[in-house]
Design a protein around this motif. Structure first.
Motif, PDB file in Angstrom:
ATOM      1  N   PHE A 304      17.995 -41.070   5.439  1.00 33.10           N
ATOM      2  CA  PHE A 304      17.099 -42.136   5.478  1.00 33.10           C
ATOM      3  C   PHE A 304      16.369 -42.683   4.363  1.00 33.10           C
ATOM      4  O   PHE A 304      16.850 -43.683   4.095  1.00 33.10           O
ATOM      5  CB  PHE A 304      16.120 -41.935   6.625  1.00 33.10           C
ATOM      6  N   SER A 305      15.899 -41.883   3.539  1.00 34.97           N
ATOM      7  CA  SER A 305      15.090 -41.929   2.356  1.00 34.97           C
ATOM      8  C   SER A 305      15.982 -42.544   1.323  1.00 34.97           C
ATOM      9  O   SER A 305      15.464 -43.423   0.683  1.00 34.97           O
ATOM     10  CB  SER A 305      14.356 -40.930   2.030  1.00 34.97           C
ATOM     11  N   PHE A 306      16.955 -41.987   1.186  1.00 38.76           N
ATOM     12  CA  PHE A 306      17.884 -42.240  -0.176  1.00 38.76           C
ATOM     13  C   PHE A 306      19.051 -43.142   0.130  1.00 38.76           C
ATOM     14  O   PHE A 306      19.777 -43.624  -0.777  1.00 38.76           O
ATOM     15  CB  PHE A 306      18.154 -40.959  -0.733  1.00 38.76           C
ATOM     16  N   PHE A 307      19.401 -43.284   1.378  1.00 36.75           N
ATOM     17  CA  PHE A 307      20.466 -44.200   1.747  1.00 36.75           C
ATOM     18  C   PHE A 307      20.326 -45.323   2.434  1.00 36.75           C
ATOM     19  O   PHE A 307      20.536 -46.599   2.353  1.00 36.75           O
ATOM     20  CB  PHE A 307      21.734 -43.236   2.075  1.00 36.75           C
ATOM     21  N   VAL A 308      20.008 -44.881   3.913  1.00 36.21           N
ATOM     22  CA  VAL A 308      19.702 -45.829   4.793  1.00 36.21           C
ATOM     23  C   VAL A 308      18.931 -46.862   4.594  1.00 36.21           C
ATOM     24  O   VAL A 308      18.946 -48.100   4.951  1.00 36.21           O
ATOM     25  CB  VAL A 308      19.533 -45.266   6.028  1.00 36.21           C
ATOM     26  N   TYR A 309      17.632 -46.275   4.302  1.00 38.67           N
ATOM     27  CA  TYR A 309      16.418 -47.280   4.150  1.00 38.67           C
ATOM     28  C   TYR A 309      16.525 -48.200   3.056  1.00 38.67           C
ATOM     29  O   TYR A 309      16.527 -49.557   3.041  1.00 38.67           O
ATOM     30  CB  TYR A 309      15.473 -46.485   3.628  1.00 38.67           C
ATOM     31  N   PRO A 310      17.340 -47.880   1.730  1.00 40.36           N
ATOM     32  CA  PRO A 310      17.586 -49.027   0.772  1.00 40.36           C
ATOM     33  C   PRO A 310      18.530 -49.691   0.899  1.00 40.36           C
ATOM     34  O   PRO A 310      18.368 -51.099   0.648  1.00 40.36           O
ATOM     35  CB  PRO A 310      17.797 -48.071  -0.393  1.00 40.36           C
ATOM     36  N   CYS A 311      19.591 -49.304   1.857  1.00 42.07           N
ATOM     37  CA  CYS A 311      20.803 -50.202   2.294  1.00 42.07           C
ATOM     38  C   CYS A 311      20.278 -51.463   3.210  1.00 42.07           C
ATOM     39  O   CYS A 311      20.552 -52.449   2.961  1.00 42.07           O
ATOM     40  CB  CYS A 311      21.830 -49.403   2.807  1.00 42.07           C
ATOM     41  N   LEU A 312      19.499 -50.841   4.189  1.00 43.92           N
ATOM     42  CA  LEU A 312      19.191 -51.958   5.238  1.00 43.92           C
ATOM     43  C   LEU A 312      17.908 -52.998   4.510  1.00 43.92           C
ATOM     44  O   LEU A 312      18.274 -54.067   4.788  1.00 43.92           O
ATOM     45  CB  LEU A 312      18.443 -51.116   6.183  1.00 43.92           C
ATOM     46  N   ILE A 313      17.143 -52.365   3.653  1.00 44.70           N
ATOM     47  CA  ILE A 313      16.315 -53.393   3.006  1.00 44.70           C
ATOM     48  C   ILE A 313      17.130 -54.394   2.030  1.00 44.70           C
ATOM     49  O   ILE A 313      16.731 -55.627   2.049  1.00 44.70           O
ATOM     50  CB  ILE A 313      15.162 -52.567   2.027  1.00 44.70           C
ATOM     51  N   LEU A 314      17.905 -53.687   1.444  1.00 45.72           N
ATOM     52  CA  LEU A 314      18.849 -54.934   0.617  1.00 45.72           C
ATOM     53  C   LEU A 314      19.557 -55.860   1.327  1.00 45.72           C
ATOM     54  O   LEU A 314      19.638 -57.156   1.000  1.00 45.72           O
ATOM     55  CB  LEU A 314      19.762 -54.058  -0.320  1.00 45.72           C
ATOM     56  N   ALA A 315      20.024 -55.229   2.503  1.00 38.72           N
ATOM     57  CA  ALA A 315      20.617 -56.309   3.525  1.00 38.72           C
ATOM     58  C   ALA A 315      19.887 -57.389   3.932  1.00 38.72           C
ATOM     59  O   ALA A 315      20.091 -58.594   4.074  1.00 38.72           O
ATOM     60  CB  ALA A 315      21.420 -55.562   4.795  1.00 38.72           C
ATOM     61  N   TYR A 316      18.679 -56.896   4.540  1.00 39.68           N
ATOM     62  CA  TYR A 316      17.809 -57.846   5.249  1.00 39.68           C
ATOM     63  C   TYR A 316      17.219 -59.071   3.848  1.00 39.68           C
ATOM     64  O   TYR A 316      16.905 -60.243   3.978  1.00 39.68           O
ATOM     65  CB  TYR A 316      16.614 -57.360   5.475  1.00 39.68           C
ATOM     66  N   MET A 317      16.954 -58.350   2.736  1.00 39.67           N
ATOM     67  CA  MET A 317      16.638 -59.133   1.613  1.00 39.67           C
ATOM     68  C   MET A 317      17.479 -60.186   1.284  1.00 39.67           C
ATOM     69  O   MET A 317      17.508 -61.494   1.152  1.00 39.67           O
ATOM     70  CB  MET A 317      16.335 -58.192   0.137  1.00 39.67           C
ATOM     71  N   GLY A 318      18.961 -60.067   1.137  1.00 39.07           N
ATOM     72  CA  GLY A 318      19.899 -60.790   0.912  1.00 39.07           C
ATOM     73  C   GLY A 318      20.148 -61.751   1.962  1.00 39.07           C
ATOM     74  O   GLY A 318      20.398 -63.052   1.558  1.00 39.07           O
TER      75      GLY A 318
END
Length: 714
Positions: A304-318
């Motif tokens: 979660f901390s190193f893959f899922v969390y940053p991936c989803l934050i980038l998706a919502y940001m974009g």
């Protein structure tokens, strides 16, 4: 090296607890968890912005509102998913198991709550029953004292846990519906003339397919789950980076919490109501905790901390960056934000990701129902193991088809993902609030934290969840009534079943036959003893059941070896095979009577191919051979007598084993209220008649079965 049967039975969760922690193991488990745990969480971008900007908030589609919604998503994801669940809740495991029942089990053991009626002191000697250091703090002692002085509070805690459980079951109805419908609706962008009815039909076909393959077990297709989830997360994060750079790099400034304040200040009540859509961004975080037993805490935290969390934050940001320049696409923003060359590949992956997310919550529901059955909170149902090596993978046909019908009804009835999202949000926030409250009790009673620490946890996270919960409650008329209706229905079933079985146990205790009365009849107990073993099933751990009193009174003969068998659940997740049977002798040796208490944890499920007879007889023989001798017995005489008794038991087994079950029927007393008569005489009687029979649950051969009917009044 072959695995032992006991290791296989206990499942992969127990193995993961004992394995040597290494980087390779952690990374492997972290990768595998992507396909099991994060399917629901990773598909949230399909519908979060769409649901949030539905209703009156759609009138405020300027950059500041969009920035504010993204800021809420980021901080909600960070506070609830990362800080609460990953950093705190995942540490509250019960022998490696997670979920609502794991927290409840910890509280029952540490606070000594006797919710299960046939608890024994010897259960506390189980290796998995550890209750930590004996030291008490003033706060933990005060909470324990409250539960002891107010027995009704123990029942209230059980009802509270069941409420969270029922809302989690509601999730399993809404997750497949909203995930599949949101994924399939993207096809309308490329085929505008496609009527909505066809989208619903395609979604229903996919839902039927998802539930139809459940009987094969997830292990047959699980090897493709992790790659698909990985591809999905990498796709949406890459698209997010692309959209951020192309459309509005300034969206990064929305990471500041100031934008949340501006959002609420500018939108007022409309903004508060829209938060019910924001909370959908963390749907599935409870799955991280519930599926803890299949992996390890460290592997889930790493994934979660190193893959899922940053991936989803980038998706919502974009997606927010895209929306800031395309206000008109607010209701179809996810698929509109996908670059044209990669639309169809992403659409296909999104559909598969929706299937994976659905699979995770369906499997979790099977596990929840199994645990409820173990705690006498749900009618007995057929439980099938879909894997011979992984204990936790089960399939419940009745529940599977019931969920399918409910999913199809919601899909066809609502058709609108916004309304489904409103219902989904209420279910999610309810489960999170239940977890927060239970965690506060765990921190006080189990972890023995100071009051200030517990209050900080409760206020910090509880206030945020209450904010979202209040927003979802406002939308009850717009779809929020669905999880309430589902949870109340399941709650009624669970409570009535628990009430009926509890009253049945009380009846058995009040009408049991004393051991002295049986012993007074002599070694033959008033009957002719014939070769064979008679297994008398009972809910009692002491005394002789009333059903056996009927045999003594009315039948002329009984078996030479008599065993009173009590199959019960204990408040631990698993019981090792070496601790499964507790054998004791009933009366003097010449009577040939024994008692066997067979213990299962709340995540244990008896296997249909389990050779119960042989293991029970082996346990009795081991007891006879190791039983301390009585005073006055010489060593040689004691050894000879043990061998003779062992031989007699083995000969009795060869002669045949008979199973005697008491078939009980509940009736409400004449003085009972109309509501009680309806609950007991109609609802409970209907469930008792149509649920899985005791003989089927225990895998009793029909040729060796003898049932005795009894009526008890409550």
């Amino acid at each position: 090296m072959n695995q032992s049967p006991s290791l296989i039975e206990q499942g992969i969760s127990r193995q993961h607890l004992k394995k040597t922690v290494s980087c390779a193991n952690v990374l492997t488990l972290a990768y595998q968890s992507l396909g099991v745990i994060y399917g629901d969480l990773s598909t949230s971008p399909l519908y979060v912005y769409k649901t949030t900007f539905s209703g009156k908030l759609s009138l405020h589609e300027d950059d500041e509102e969009i920035f504010g919604v993204f800021s809420f998503i980021f901080w909600t994801f960070t506070l609830i998913a990362l800080f609460k669940y990953v950093f705190i809740v995942l540490s509250a495991d019960d022998n490696g198991e997670g979920g609502t029942f794991a927290l409840y089990s910890l509280l029952c053991r540490y606070a000594k709550l006797r919710v299960l009626p046939n608890h024994q002191e010897m259960d506390e000697k189980l290796s998995t029953y550890a209750t930590g250091s004996p030291g008490e703090t003033r706060q933990s002692a005060a909470v324990k004292s409250f539960f002891e002085k107010h027995p009704k509070s123990q029942k209230g805690l059980l009802i509270f846990v069941l409420l969270g459980t029922c809302m989690a079951i509601g999730d399993s109805v809404l997750t497949p519906t909203i995930s599949v419908l949101s994924a399939v609706s993207g096809v309308k962008l490329k085929i505008p003339q496609l009527h909505e009815n066809y989208v619903v039909i395609i979604s229903c076909i996919i839902l039927v397919a998802i539930f139809s393959v459940q009987r094969f077990g997830t292990h047959r297709v699980a090897f493709i789950f992790a790659p698909i989830s990985t591809a999905w997360l990498l796709s949406i994060s890459s698209i997010g980076v692309y959209n951020t750079i192309k459309w509005n790099p300034h969206i990064v400034s929305a990471l500041s919490p100031v934008y949340m304040y501006k959002f609420l200040r500018n939108t007022g009540v409309e903004g508060w109501v829209s938060l019910g859509g924001v909370v959908l961004s963390i749907t599935g975080v409870e799955t991280m905790f519930a599926d803890l037993g299949h992996f390890s805490s460290l592997s889930i935290k790493v994934a979660f901390s190193f893959f899922v969390y940053p991936c989803l934050i980038l998706a919502y940001m974009g997606e927010a960056a895209f929306l800031s320049k395309h206000h008109e696409d607010i209701q179809r923003s996810f698929y509109k934000a996908i670059p044209e060359p990669v639309f169809w590949p992403v659409f296909i992956i999104a559909t598969f990701a929706a299937v994976i997310g659905s699979q995770a919550v369906i499997s979790a529901t099977f596990s929840i129902i199994s645990q409820c059955c173990a705690l006498d909170c749900f009618p007995r149902v057929k439980i099938i193991h879909t894997s011979s090596k992984i204990h936790g993978q089960i399939y419940i046909p009745e529940v599977n088809w019931m969920l399918m019908c409910l999913c199809l009804a919601v899909t066809v009835g609502l058709r609108d993902t916004n309304m489904i999202g409103h219902a989904y949000g209420l279910a999610v926030t309810s489960v999170m609030l239940v977890t927060t409250c239970l965690m506060s009790l765990v921190m006080t009673i189990v972890w023995k934290q100071r009051t200030i620490t517990v209050l900080a946890f409760l206020i910090s996270f509880g206030s945020v969840e209450l904010l979202y919960f209040s927003s979802c409650v406002y939308k009850i008329p717009e779809g929020g009534w669905i999880p309430i209706l589902l949870s109340l229905t399941f709650m009624s079933v669970m409570y009535i079943w628990n009430y009926g079985t509890t009253k049945k146990h009380e009846f058995d205790v009040e009408n049991k036959v004393s051991i002295d009365r049986i012993v007074a009849l002599g070694p033959s107990i008033g009957m002719v003893r014939v070769p064979g073993i008679g297994l008398v099933y009972t809910n009692l751990v002491t005394g002789v059941p009333a059903v056996f009193g009927h045999f003594v009174t009315n039948l002329p003969a009984f078996h030479r070896v008599l065993v009173f068998v009590c199959v019960k659940s204990v408040q631990v997740p698993y019981v090792g095979e070496e601790e499964r049977f507790v054998i004791s002798r009933v009366g003097p040796k010449e009577y040939g009577m024994f008692r066997s208490v067979v213990r299962y944890g709340y995540r244990d499920v008896p296997r249909e191919m389990y050779d119960f007879e042989s293991r029970l007889v082996s346990a009795i023989v081991e007891f006879v051979e190791t039983e301390p001798g009585t005073e006055g017995e010489e060593g040689c005489d004691s050894l000879r007598m043990r061998k003779e008794e062992t031989l007699e038991i083995m000969e009795a087994k060869e002669a045949g084993v008979a199973y005697i079950l008491g078939q009980s029927y509940a009736k409400a007393k004449q003085s009972s209220s109309v509501l009680k008569k309806l609950a007991v005489d109609v609802v409970f009687a209907f469930m008792s008649t149509n649920c899985r029979g005791t003989d089927v649950v225990l895998n009793v051969p029909h040729t060796s079965l003898l049932e005795v009917g009894m009526v008890y009044y409550v």
